[in-house]
Design a protein around this motif. Sequence first.
Motif, PDB file in Angstrom:
ATOM      1  N   UNK A  14       7.473 101.915  52.788  1.00 14.84           N
ATOM      2  CA  UNK A  14       7.261 101.256  54.076  1.00 14.84           C
ATOM      3  C   UNK A  14       7.870  99.858  53.976  1.00 14.84           C
ATOM      4  N   UNK A  15       9.092  99.711  54.508  1.00 11.13           N
ATOM      5  CA  UNK A  15       9.857  98.494  54.294  1.00 11.13           C
ATOM      6  C   UNK A  15       9.261  97.322  55.072  1.00 11.13           C
ATOM      7  N   UNK A  16       9.730  96.127  54.708  1.00 12.95           N
ATOM      8  CA  UNK A  16       9.233  94.902  55.349  1.00 12.95           C
ATOM      9  C   UNK A  16       9.665  94.845  56.814  1.00 12.95           C
ATOM     10  N   UNK A  17      10.901  95.256  57.095  1.00  9.77           N
ATOM     11  CA  UNK A  17      11.381  95.234  58.477  1.00  9.77           C
ATOM     12  C   UNK A  17      10.607  96.207  59.341  1.00  9.77           C
ATOM     13  N   UNK A  18      10.286  97.386  58.792  1.00  6.82           N
ATOM     14  CA  UNK A  18       9.475  98.341  59.556  1.00  6.82           C
ATOM     15  C   UNK A  18       8.074  97.810  59.803  1.00  6.82           C
ATOM     16  N   UNK A  19       7.526  97.122  58.826  1.00  9.46           N
ATOM     17  CA  UNK A  19       6.187  96.541  58.990  1.00  9.46           C
ATOM     18  C   UNK A  19       6.186  95.474  60.073  1.00  9.46           C
ATOM     19  N   UNK A  20       7.199  94.599  60.067  1.00 11.76           N
ATOM     20  CA  UNK A  20       7.283  93.550  61.081  1.00 11.76           C
ATOM     21  C   UNK A  20       7.511  94.137  62.470  1.00 11.76           C
ATOM     22  N   UNK A  21       8.338  95.168  62.542  1.00  4.92           N
ATOM     23  CA  UNK A  21       8.616  95.796  63.834  1.00  4.92           C
ATOM     24  C   UNK A  21       7.378  96.474  64.380  1.00  4.92           C
ATOM     25  N   UNK A  23       4.265  95.774  63.598  1.00  2.00           N
ATOM     26  CA  UNK A  23       3.263  94.762  63.924  1.00  2.00           C
ATOM     27  C   UNK A  23       3.556  94.112  65.266  1.00  2.00           C
ATOM     28  N   UNK A  24       4.837  93.883  65.565  1.00  3.92           N
ATOM     29  CA  UNK A  24       5.198  93.276  66.841  1.00  3.92           C
ATOM     30  C   UNK A  24       4.937  94.225  68.003  1.00  3.92           C
ATOM     31  N   UNK A  25       5.161  95.528  67.792  1.00  2.00           N
ATOM     32  CA  UNK A  25       4.961  96.485  68.875  1.00  2.00           C
ATOM     33  C   UNK A  25       3.490  96.821  69.092  1.00  2.00           C
ATOM     34  N   UNK A  26       2.723  96.878  68.001  1.00  5.42           N
ATOM     35  CA  UNK A  26       1.315  97.276  68.136  1.00  5.42           C
ATOM     36  C   UNK A  26       0.394  96.113  68.491  1.00  5.42           C
ATOM     37  N   UNK A  27       0.768  94.889  68.144  1.00  3.02           N
ATOM     38  CA  UNK A  27      -0.097  93.745  68.414  1.00  3.02           C
ATOM     39  C   UNK A  27      -1.120  93.477  67.336  1.00  3.02           C
ATOM     40  N   UNK A  28      -1.012  94.140  66.178  1.00  6.51           N
ATOM     41  CA  UNK A  28      -1.957  93.953  65.076  1.00  6.51           C
ATOM     42  C   UNK A  28      -1.250  93.261  63.918  1.00  6.51           C
ATOM     43  N   UNK A  29      -2.067  92.645  63.062  1.00  2.37           N
ATOM     44  CA  UNK A  29      -1.519  91.978  61.891  1.00  2.37           C
ATOM     45  C   UNK A  29      -1.213  90.511  62.162  1.00  2.37           C
ATOM     46  N   UNK A  30      -0.769  89.805  61.136  1.00  2.00           N
ATOM     47  CA  UNK A  30      -0.462  88.375  61.232  1.00  2.00           C
ATOM     48  C   UNK A  30       0.970  88.182  61.683  1.00  2.00           C
TER      49      UNK A  30
END
Length: 309
Positions: A14-21, A23-30
């Motif tokens: 689970x890459x960093x770019x996928x995690x950031x993407x 998180x931005x779409x779901x509204x969760x995380x820092x």
Amino acid sequence: MTRHARNCTAGAVYTYNEKKRDAAESGYGTNAKRLGKDSIKSFDCCSLTLQPCRNPVVTKDGYLFDKEAILQYILTKKNEYSRKLKEYERLRRIEENELTQEANQKQLARMEKFVNAGKPTTTPAHKPSATLSKPTKLDDAPSTSSSAIAGSSSSISNMANGHETKLPSFWLPSECPNAGVAKAKAPDSTIYCPVSQQPLRVKDLIDVKFTLLKDGDNKRSLIAKEARYMCPITHDVLSNAVPCAVLRPTGDVVTMECVEKLIRKDMIHPLTDRKLKDKDIIPLQRGGTGYSFTNDNLQGKEKRPMLQV
């Protein structure tokens, strides 16, 4: 399917770019983002007005202010201290009056107790114990005034019993019905720096002299230029990325590189050949706004709920 495919979903990581993407779409995380240039105060701007200084002065801690702005701040603080001092004296007088009244009441109570102690406790035999008066016709009929008083005392209106002249305010703490008398507290006459919160005096302010950059561009104004000043010794351009220091005797702004490589060797001012001390070299604090404090934390974070699998 190759690892560089556009729609590759076979990766086991689970890459960093996928995690950031996600998180931005779901509204969760820092949500973390580096602050831009517009969020950082320029090194030659006043710490109060956030505008380029016309008459720059610096404190002994290295914070730059416009002379007009910092003097207005000090004058405002002095006026505020005078107002608080008058209020403190008024409250002190009220407390002294209350203490005097309380002492007088205690003295009267002791006097009454002493006088009542000397009186006989039993009624003499030659005097009637009590005289009963027959009620008259006027006493039999209740008066209208007494009934009105009784009716007003039992009223639940906040306009009765003389309360129409004084209405409680539930928005001000001092006007609440259960608010007590404010206690007198002596104000602090010390004026503190608005940035460092250290004691500040007018005689501690040091005039700063910036050396204009000689670029030959006379068409644009000084504020419109990004590179406005330079070091008078090395002629290096001054900016937020270049640590600077102020020399107390003359107020010249030089780079910290010049201080470490040239000035600290002999501790002599390169322009005036005067002997310098360690306290004569004041590091100039850079940056610092409501978003980032002196370039230490340039990353804004927004903490949001996080879902874990």
